[in-house]
Design an enzyme around this catalytic site. Sequence first.
Site, mmCIF file in Angstrom:
data_model
loop_
_atom_site.group_PDB
_atom_site.id
_atom_site.type_symbol
_atom_site.label_atom_id
_atom_site.label_comp_id
_atom_site.label_asym_id
_atom_site.label_seq_id
_atom_site.Cartn_x
_atom_site.Cartn_y
_atom_site.Cartn_z
ATOM 1 N N TYR A 179 -9.428 -2.214 1.156
ATOM 2 C CA TYR A 179 -8.570 -1.902 2.304
ATOM 3 C C TYR A 179 -7.306 -2.752 2.201
ATOM 4 C CZ TYR A 179 -7.829 -0.354 7.133
ATOM 5 O OH TYR A 179 -7.359 0.253 8.276
ATOM 6 N N TYR A 182 -2.183 6.237 4.150
ATOM 7 C CA TYR A 182 -2.892 5.328 5.064
ATOM 8 C C TYR A 182 -3.836 6.133 5.936
ATOM 9 C CZ TYR A 182 -3.579 1.560 8.487
ATOM 10 O OH TYR A 182 -4.113 0.600 9.306
#
Lengths: 386, 131
Positions: free
Chosen positions: A283, A333
Amino acid sequence: MGTSIVGLGMTELGRVYGRSPRRLAADAVRLAAADAGLALGDLDGLLVSHGMGGSPGIELADTLGLRDLRLLALVNSYGATAGAMVSYAAMSVLNGSATTVACVFADAPLKPEQSAGSAYNRSSREWYGFGGMTAALGLRSVNSHYALAAQRHMARYGTTSEQLGAIAVATRAWASGNPLAQMREPITIEDHQASRWVSEPLHLLDCCLVSNGAIAVIVTSAGRARDLARPPVHLWGWGQGHPGHRKERGSDFGLATGAAASGAAAMKMAGITTADVDVCELYDCYTYTVLVTLEDYGFCAKGEGGAFAASGALGPGGSLPTNTGGGQLSAYYMWGMTPLSEAVIQARGDGGQRQAPSTDVILVSGNGGILDHHSTLVVSPHEKGA
Amino acid sequence: MDIGVLRRDGRTDPFFDGTAAGRLVVRRCEACDRWFAPDASGCPGCGEEELGWAEASGAATLVTWTILPKEPPAFLALVELAEGPWLHARLDGVERADLREGLALRAAFEHPDEGESYVLFRPWTERGSVR
């Protein structure tokens, strides 16, 4: 018996307008089912996660016409949700409460004619209460909260902006091989250093993109996975870590994260160590997040993440290919679905120009809040123990 | 950087009464002898939801910081009050070269023409404010 990811559905990602988060979520589930060679009616579980720009909830089942589900829930641990959903789906399959579970994330924070930054930013002339006061004084964006974390790491361990830049450069190099990446033009450390400050010590090129879209995966048993359309991606382990950092004396905020507990749990379940990991999909809401996650997972000692990143390990040709699709920094994203989707693509060998040389063990991370929540998955093209 | 106008919201009266009088008033759980930031919603030690208010000394140290690229630059920080809690804060009277973990700070109060008074943190030595 094991569990596997058997379907991946990705809508158009980025500046995608005209579809609500609910519609995007439904489209991603349909795409994931088709990818797996399943009919929607084969699903008996649905887990839903939403972002900032609207809330597809459990009514998504109705939107999709799903009936007689045995598992249906809205799940939220912010950026850690994707990994959490997959683990809940796998546990449901393992204990027999469902057989085939779709997990979906959708978001549409971008609006036409609006900057990407403003989607996660606040602005006002009058401010109310404590939250308003903090924003009025200048803390109006998640960027600043991560900047506080990154600065603390830099002050304590000597981590440098150039070391963070090495992560941005490596990630962009991977993105240049991903047709779905929003940012594919290669960059240099100099480009990173010259990019504007967003919130010092974070440059623009330390920060992720903002994207509209949806991604879904489908989880079922390894046995059933053998009969489906695509090569299964087997789930070897999972973990979560929620350190509960309090804003008070003694806090490790910025120095260590829930990745330590989460990664250890997932790797223990998988029966692996960091030495077994071929690829990391981490992430990367910020370059700093990758750095601190690598430390907490144990790929290097605490405080040495900067030197590790600067060694060239993470980019194409490096010893630990990381964020091989361009991550959230350069590709798209979709919260925790960004690293998870790339893990599925790599495990299937579908990476094309960016395919990593070895993908036997892939580590996937999710990070939520301001480093408050963490999830980890270990996935592989091979059945565990095979 | 324009701060705008601060307003009360019903949960902030003791805090803004304090800033108006030049006092830093934060939350405190008497039963646990534990201090909290003014926006704390309860004590995780004993579960008390109605925390008291108490005057903090105003002494603090710098935990970490970020600088917004404004003209002039805005210095934002996490500061640790002498009593233990961390506050998200705005620094005043600092330069880049001053910034380090543990820098001694002291609460300072601003009283704008419109809206509530608020607190900033300034570098501080035994002999008083550095600037």
